[in-house]
Enzyme design. Structure first.
Site, mmCIF file in Angstrom:
data_model
loop_
_atom_site.group_PDB
_atom_site.id
_atom_site.type_symbol
_atom_site.label_atom_id
_atom_site.label_comp_id
_atom_site.label_asym_id
_atom_site.label_seq_id
_atom_site.Cartn_x
_atom_site.Cartn_y
_atom_site.Cartn_z
ATOM 1 C CG ASP A 1 23.489 -142.443 157.497
ATOM 2 O OD1 ASP A 1 22.476 -141.849 157.111
ATOM 3 O OD2 ASP A 1 23.602 -143.684 157.455
ATOM 4 C CG ASP B 1 24.699 -133.526 147.855
ATOM 5 O OD1 ASP B 1 24.532 -134.739 147.622
ATOM 6 O OD2 ASP B 1 25.007 -132.699 146.977
ATOM 7 C CG HIS C 1 22.806 -144.896 161.016
ATOM 8 N ND1 HIS C 1 22.786 -145.548 159.804
ATOM 9 C CD2 HIS C 1 23.811 -145.459 161.739
ATOM 10 C CE1 HIS C 1 23.751 -146.452 159.787
ATOM 11 N NE2 HIS C 1 24.382 -146.423 160.947
ATOM 12 N N GLY D 1 7.381 -147.824 157.421
ATOM 13 C CA GLY D 1 7.246 -146.470 157.941
ATOM 14 C C GLY D 1 6.866 -146.420 159.408
ATOM 15 C CG MET E 1 15.803 -148.548 151.799
ATOM 16 S SD MET E 1 16.748 -148.244 153.318
ATOM 17 C CE MET E 1 18.272 -149.100 152.917
ATOM 18 N NE ARG E 2 16.971 -143.785 144.958
ATOM 19 C CZ ARG E 2 17.950 -144.234 144.167
ATOM 20 N NH1 ARG E 2 18.295 -145.521 144.232
ATOM 21 N NH2 ARG E 2 18.559 -143.421 143.332
ATOM 22 C CB ILE E 3 21.912 -141.443 148.634
ATOM 23 C CG1 ILE E 3 22.409 -142.729 149.299
ATOM 24 C CG2 ILE E 3 22.794 -140.259 149.022
ATOM 25 C CD1 ILE E 3 22.421 -142.688 150.799
#
Length: 541
Positions: free
Chosen positions: A152, A138, A105, A12, A87-89
């Site tokens: 992204d 989304d 990114h 973080g 690391m989660r969509i």
């Protein structure tokens, strides 16, 4: 105050950087992670930031996990969500309920959108990559599966370029992108949201921000990007133990020493100090429409003059302080002719700068093997608006001092009126004084300098230095009857008293001191004419 809900999967570092810097007054209200042993938990606790851990259970759907994340965050008030290595969509289950969600990114999207942005950039052979802060949208289908092309792909808030250097590997590049690029871009984006200058339109896929423009006063840009190419590696910097290089801005249209042609190719290359001094000399002679010459030493004018001919102007400039002119830089605002060239080589000079040379002049100048001869081409107009100075941790940017006064701009404040010649001398002295380091005092007669007192911490000392230069170093001229120019107001009458002792008969200065009346009274007492410009001309670099 903008409150942030941070979501991280590991260290973080961006969230902690934002927490430490509080851009725009934003504060991190909570940090949530889906990894029970994430290092960010301890770091957040040290900062007094509440934390939540919501791991995804085996077999748990994306939507169900996001519902539990929302439930964990429901006890906190927040206005913005910032992802950092989470690391989660995220799907619409979370995004529809949460405020605007940002992510960063490590590339300049849409280039290199995948997981190995650094390696992809190196493999592609590009010279610049960077990072992108964007709004999270989304990227899943109705079954909760990831649509890779949508990852992204949300509206871009800001980007930060990062150069790729020869010899870089993925680790080198990753380090610069993460700790230089992202540490600049993410706080900037948060600051814009905190200040309310951002408008996100998800339907059109656009982000607009008032911060993209310039402020209303002065037009200084909110963000400034500079990209220069290394032109040459120099022998050393100001001193032999300092490495140095000169970089070139190929978009600059103004006559400059960086773009100048060095006509005697066999001579040694310009040094760091040569470039710096030559730039100062060139900027000085650009002030004048009449034939002008200046001799610069350590970025200060040792002498400057205008005249009917270039050779006469150079003779007058040199005679101000020929001893200090030794090893100096000569700048001319006309094509250099043979008569001027003969005078230039009569004593040791490092560089001569001019907008062209006659063949006869070059033949003369080339007699000196290491006199660098620079042709800057047509002087034209000044096009570069800003100057900047790097300082530790940032840089100072300002508009160039483009002030130019005329006789009509001068306010005479003494009973004694300056003569017409003295008024013209005041204008010449003021335009020259702009290029003298502060505290600066300049003595002039007609349109030539007779003494320069530069870079003193006391204005009285600057007057004394100018008087000493005029009376001891100048050839064929002295301070008696000269005009004195001061780059800032006189705080006390003592500077005028020193000037009177030196023989000064007229003074031009900005005015504006609380002691102006006393200073004017001192001028009246010594029968000195005085005019105010209403503006100062400090030069500290």
């Amino acid at each position: 105050m903008t409150r942030i809900a941070g979501m991280a999967g590991n260290r973080g570092r961006n969230l902690l950087n934002v927490a430490d810097r509080a851009p725009g007054g934003a504060q991190v209200a909570v940090i949530l992670t889906n990894t029970e042993d994430a290092p960010v938990l301890e770091a957040a606790a040290e900062r007094g930031i509440p934390t939540e851990v919501v791991p995804r259970e085996d077999g748990e759907s994306r939507s169900d996990h996001e519902e539990r994340v929302l439930a964990a965050l429901s006890d906190y008030e927040f206005d913005l969500v910032c992802l950092d290595g989470y690391m989660r969509i995220l799907s619409e289950t979370f995004l529809d309920e949460a405020p605007t969600t940002l992510n960063v990114h490590p590339s300049l999207l849409p280039a290199f959108p995948g997981m190995d942005a650094w390696g992809d950039a190196l493999e592609a052979g590009v010279s610049v990559t960077g990072c992108t802060v964007h709004v999270v949208t989304d990227a899943t289908d109705d079954d909760g599966d990831v649509i890779e092309s949508e990852v992204d792909a949300g509206p871009i808030v800001t980007q930060e370029p990062v150069p790729i250097y020869e010899g870089d590997d993925a680790d080198d590049l990753k380090e610069r992108v993460l700790y230089e690029g992202e540490f600049r871009a993410y706080p900037r984006a948060v600051k814009w949201f905190a200040e309310g200058t951002v408008d996100v339109d998800l339907e059109s896929g656009e982000v607009t921000t008032e911060a993209d423009g310039a402020d209303e006063e002065g037009g200084l840009p909110t963000r400034r990007l500079v990209s220069d190419d290394r032109y040459d590696t120099l022998r050393y910097g100001e001193n032999p133990h300092q490495n140095a290089a000169v970089y070139i801005d190929n978009t600059c249209e103004e006559a400059s020493v960086v773009h100048a042609d060095q006509l005697n190719e066999g001579a040694k290359a310009l040094s760091y100090n040569n470039y710096n001094d030559a730039d100062g000399a060139l900027n000085l002679i650009k002030e004048f429409d009449e034939p002008a010459a200046a001799v610069i030493k350590h970025t200060n004018p040792a002498g400057c003059a205008t005249a009917d001919s270039l050779s006469e102007a150079y003779e007058k400039a040199l005679s101000t302080d020929p001893m200090s002119a030794f090893g100096g830089i000569v700048a001319l605002n006309r094509e250099c002719d043979a008569a001027t060239a003969e005078q230039v080589i009569d004593s040791f000079k490092e560089v001569v700068v001019a907008p062209g040379y006659t063949d006869d002049a070059l033949e003369v100048l080339f007699e000196k093997d290491n006199l660098r001869v620079l042709d800057v081409g047509e002087l034209g107009d000044a096009t570069e608006r800003f100057t900047e100075k790097p300082i530790v941790g940032g840089r100072l940017v300002q508009e160039r001092d483009r002030q130019s006064i005329s006789v009509e701009d001068l306010e005479v404040v003494t009973d004694r009126e300056p003569t017409n010649e003295q008024l013209e001398t005041m204008v010449f002295a003021w335009q020259t004084l702009k290029h003298v380091k502060s505290n600066g005092i300049l003595f002039a007669k007609g349109t030539e300098t007779v003494g320069v007192g530069m870079g003193q911490v006391s204005r009285v000392d600057a007057v004394r230095l100018a008087a000493m230069k005029a009376d001891e170093h100048a050839e064929g001229k002295n301070a008696e009857g000269a005009v004195m120019a001061s780059d800032a107001f006189f705080p006390f009458p003592d500077g005028i008293e020193e000037a009177a002792e030196a023989g000064i008969e007229a003074v031009v200065q900005p005015g504006g001191s609380v002691n102006d009346d006393d200073v004017i009274a001192a001028a009246e007492e010594h029968d000195i004419a005085m005019a105010f410009t209403g503006q100062r001309s400090f030069r500290h670099d």
